[in-house]
Scaffold this motif. Sequence first.
Motif: not given
Length: 98
Positions: A5-8, A26-31, A36-39
């Motif tokens: 949940r915290s990753h999302k 894969r990259l987490d997100a492009i906004r 954005i990358e969450v680790e």
Amino acid sequence: MPESRSHKKGKGSARRTEVPIKGNRRLDAIRGNYAIEVERGGSQKKIDKALSRLRTQRSKKKILRVPQKDMNLAVSRARTKNVNITVTNLSKTKRKKT
């Protein structure tokens, strides 16, 4: 393995998530203009992998989101790898630029 949940939540309401990049990664997100990358794993090896995924985005501003206890490690690794990014904690309340 499903995302926590915290990753999302760290990815936010990005238009594009799990963006394919070179090297079958894969990259987490492009906004918008941000990559954005969450680790959440705080090891040096995992942070280095996240930095290499962010490095593929040349024309974007880069954000690495890590738990607050790992922020200093992420900043030091970004400086040694010579990557210009913003490191924030998962709740987006604190940030450090490299």
